[in-house]
Design a protein around this motif. Structure first.
Motif, PDB file in Angstrom:
ATOM      1  N   MET A  41       0.861  -1.175   0.000  1.00 41.84           N
ATOM      2  CA  MET A  41       0.000   0.000   0.000  1.00 41.84           C
ATOM      3  C   MET A  41       0.901   1.229   0.000  1.00 41.84           C
ATOM      4  O   MET A  41       1.874   1.284   0.739  1.00 41.84           O
ATOM      5  N   ASP A  42       0.556   2.221  -0.810  1.00 40.76           N
ATOM      6  CA  ASP A  42       1.431   3.393  -0.876  1.00 40.76           C
ATOM      7  C   ASP A  42       1.205   4.311   0.321  1.00 40.76           C
ATOM      8  O   ASP A  42       0.226   4.197   1.055  1.00 40.76           O
ATOM      9  N   THR A  43       2.110   5.232   0.513  1.00 44.52           N
ATOM     10  CA  THR A  43       2.112   6.122   1.675  1.00 44.52           C
ATOM     11  C   THR A  43       0.857   6.988   1.740  1.00 44.52           C
ATOM     12  O   THR A  43       0.278   7.172   2.815  1.00 44.52           O
ATOM     13  N   GLY A  44       0.417   7.508   0.610  1.00 41.40           N
ATOM     14  CA  GLY A  44      -0.772   8.361   0.590  1.00 41.40           C
ATOM     15  C   GLY A  44      -2.010   7.629   1.068  1.00 41.40           C
ATOM     16  O   GLY A  44      -2.819   8.165   1.826  1.00 41.40           O
ATOM     17  N   ALA A  45      -2.172   6.374   0.647  1.00 41.15           N
ATOM     18  CA  ALA A  45      -3.335   5.587   1.063  1.00 41.15           C
ATOM     19  C   ALA A  45      -3.277   5.297   2.558  1.00 41.15           C
ATOM     20  O   ALA A  45      -4.315   5.330   3.241  1.00 41.15           O
ATOM     21  N   LEU A  46      -2.080   5.021   3.076  1.00 38.61           N
ATOM     22  CA  LEU A  46      -1.943   4.764   4.517  1.00 38.61           C
ATOM     23  C   LEU A  46      -2.263   6.013   5.336  1.00 38.61           C
ATOM     24  O   LEU A  46      -2.895   5.929   6.392  1.00 38.61           O
ATOM     25  N   VAL A  47      -1.835   7.157   4.855  1.00 34.30           N
ATOM     26  CA  VAL A  47      -2.112   8.410   5.568  1.00 34.30           C
ATOM     27  C   VAL A  47      -3.618   8.689   5.580  1.00 34.30           C
ATOM     28  O   VAL A  47      -4.180   9.080   6.603  1.00 34.30           O
ATOM     29  N   VAL A  48      -4.283   8.460   4.450  1.00 34.70           N
ATOM     30  CA  VAL A  48      -5.731   8.659   4.386  1.00 34.70           C
ATOM     31  C   VAL A  48      -6.446   7.687   5.326  1.00 34.70           C
ATOM     32  O   VAL A  48      -7.349   8.071   6.077  1.00 34.70           O
ATOM     33  N   LEU A  49      -6.044   6.419   5.303  1.00 35.79           N
ATOM     34  CA  LEU A  49      -6.641   5.426   6.197  1.00 35.79           C
ATOM     35  C   LEU A  49      -6.421   5.795   7.659  1.00 35.79           C
ATOM     36  O   LEU A  49      -7.353   5.724   8.474  1.00 35.79           O
ATOM     37  N   ALA A  50      -5.203   6.232   7.993  1.00 40.44           N
ATOM     38  CA  ALA A  50      -4.907   6.640   9.372  1.00 40.44           C
ATOM     39  C   ALA A  50      -5.744   7.844   9.774  1.00 40.44           C
ATOM     40  O   ALA A  50      -6.240   7.924  10.907  1.00 40.44           O
ATOM     41  N   GLY A  51      -5.946   8.781   8.847  1.00 41.46           N
ATOM     42  CA  GLY A  51      -6.771   9.954   9.148  1.00 41.46           C
ATOM     43  C   GLY A  51      -8.216   9.596   9.406  1.00 41.46           C
ATOM     44  O   GLY A  51      -8.849  10.110  10.333  1.00 41.46           O
ATOM     45  N   ILE A  52      -8.755   8.691   8.597  1.00 42.97           N
ATOM     46  CA  ILE A  52     -10.144   8.248   8.800  1.00 42.97           C
ATOM     47  C   ILE A  52     -10.281   7.516  10.134  1.00 42.97           C
ATOM     48  O   ILE A  52     -11.234   7.734  10.882  1.00 42.97           O
ATOM     49  N   MET A  53      -9.309   6.648  10.426  1.00 36.86           N
ATOM     50  CA  MET A  53      -9.339   5.927  11.705  1.00 36.86           C
ATOM     51  C   MET A  53      -9.223   6.895  12.884  1.00 36.86           C
ATOM     52  O   MET A  53      -9.915   6.735  13.899  1.00 36.86           O
ATOM     53  N   VAL A 111       2.663   6.889  11.791  1.00 41.37           N
ATOM     54  CA  VAL A 111       4.111   6.891  11.990  1.00 41.37           C
ATOM     55  C   VAL A 111       4.782   5.900  11.046  1.00 41.37           C
ATOM     56  O   VAL A 111       5.807   6.210  10.419  1.00 41.37           O
ATOM     57  N   VAL A 112       4.192   4.714  10.879  1.00 40.15           N
ATOM     58  CA  VAL A 112       4.745   3.714   9.971  1.00 40.15           C
ATOM     59  C   VAL A 112       4.713   4.226   8.537  1.00 40.15           C
ATOM     60  O   VAL A 112       5.663   4.062   7.776  1.00 40.15           O
ATOM     61  N   ALA A 113       3.616   4.887   8.147  1.00 38.50           N
ATOM     62  CA  ALA A 113       3.486   5.389   6.781  1.00 38.50           C
ATOM     63  C   ALA A 113       4.516   6.482   6.507  1.00 38.50           C
ATOM     64  O   ALA A 113       5.132   6.508   5.433  1.00 38.50           O
ATOM     65  N   ILE A 114       4.719   7.367   7.472  1.00 45.98           N
ATOM     66  CA  ILE A 114       5.666   8.463   7.286  1.00 45.98           C
ATOM     67  C   ILE A 114       7.110   7.937   7.309  1.00 45.98           C
ATOM     68  O   ILE A 114       7.928   8.353   6.491  1.00 45.98           O
ATOM     69  N   ALA A 115       7.402   7.040   8.245  1.00 51.69           N
ATOM     70  CA  ALA A 115       8.772   6.496   8.341  1.00 51.69           C
ATOM     71  C   ALA A 115       9.111   5.627   7.126  1.00 51.69           C
ATOM     72  O   ALA A 115      10.249   5.616   6.665  1.00 51.69           O
ATOM     73  N   GLY A 116       8.122   4.915   6.603  1.00 49.96           N
ATOM     74  CA  GLY A 116       8.361   4.029   5.456  1.00 49.96           C
ATOM     75  C   GLY A 116       8.368   4.778   4.134  1.00 49.96           C
ATOM     76  O   GLY A 116       8.853   4.291   3.134  1.00 49.96           O
TER      77      GLY A 116
END
Length: 138
Positions: free
Chosen positions: A1-13, A132-137
């Motif tokens: 999963m790309d970083t943008g999708a993880l950030v969006v998912l984290a924001g929704i959560m 944090v994982v999305a940003i670090a990765g």
């Protein structure tokens, strides 16, 4: 999963977790406020027969300070330790501004509100970890 999708998912959560935690906190605050500052009156327990396959609804009938007869659904369920039987008289506190808002004294059921607070906090922590994982990765 790309970083943008993880950030969006984290924001929704994060949003959902904060919303759940706030809802639980509000419920706890309301119950404590009504219990502490509400008007205490005796209430008659009435059971309204349910349809087949449903349990009987438990109603509480009481008289407000301004002599209105109120009948509201009981906010707690009976247990073996604390049964609520048809015809019993129990002590409740109600909010004079909204008499439909009642707390049964000695039977405060705050488990649902606490579950919302804890569940919301867990989701917030998971979303922050995911962020944090999305940003670090990335």
């Amino acid at each position: 999963m790309d970083t943008g999708a993880l950030v969006v998912l984290a924001g929704i959560m994060l949003f959902g977790g904060l919303l759940a935690a706030l809802a639980g906190t509000y419920g706890l605050r309301q119950a404590r406020r009504v219990s502490a500052t509400g008007v205490r009156v005796p209430a008659l327990v009435k059971r309204r027969p349910g349809r087949p396959g449903e349990g009987a609804a438990i109603l509480l009938q009481f008289v407000t300070e301004d002599d209105r007869v109120m009948e509201v659904a009981c906010p707690v369920r009976p247990t073996r330790r604390r049964p609520i039987r048809d015809g019993d008289t129990i002590l409740i506190s109600y909010d004079p501004a909204d008499p439909r808002d009642v707390v049964v004294q000695g039977h405060e059921a705050l488990g649902r509100e606490r579950a919302f607070v804890v569940g919301g906090a867990v989701v917030v922590l998971l979303s922050l970890t995911l962020l944090v994982v999305a940003i670090a990765g990335g």
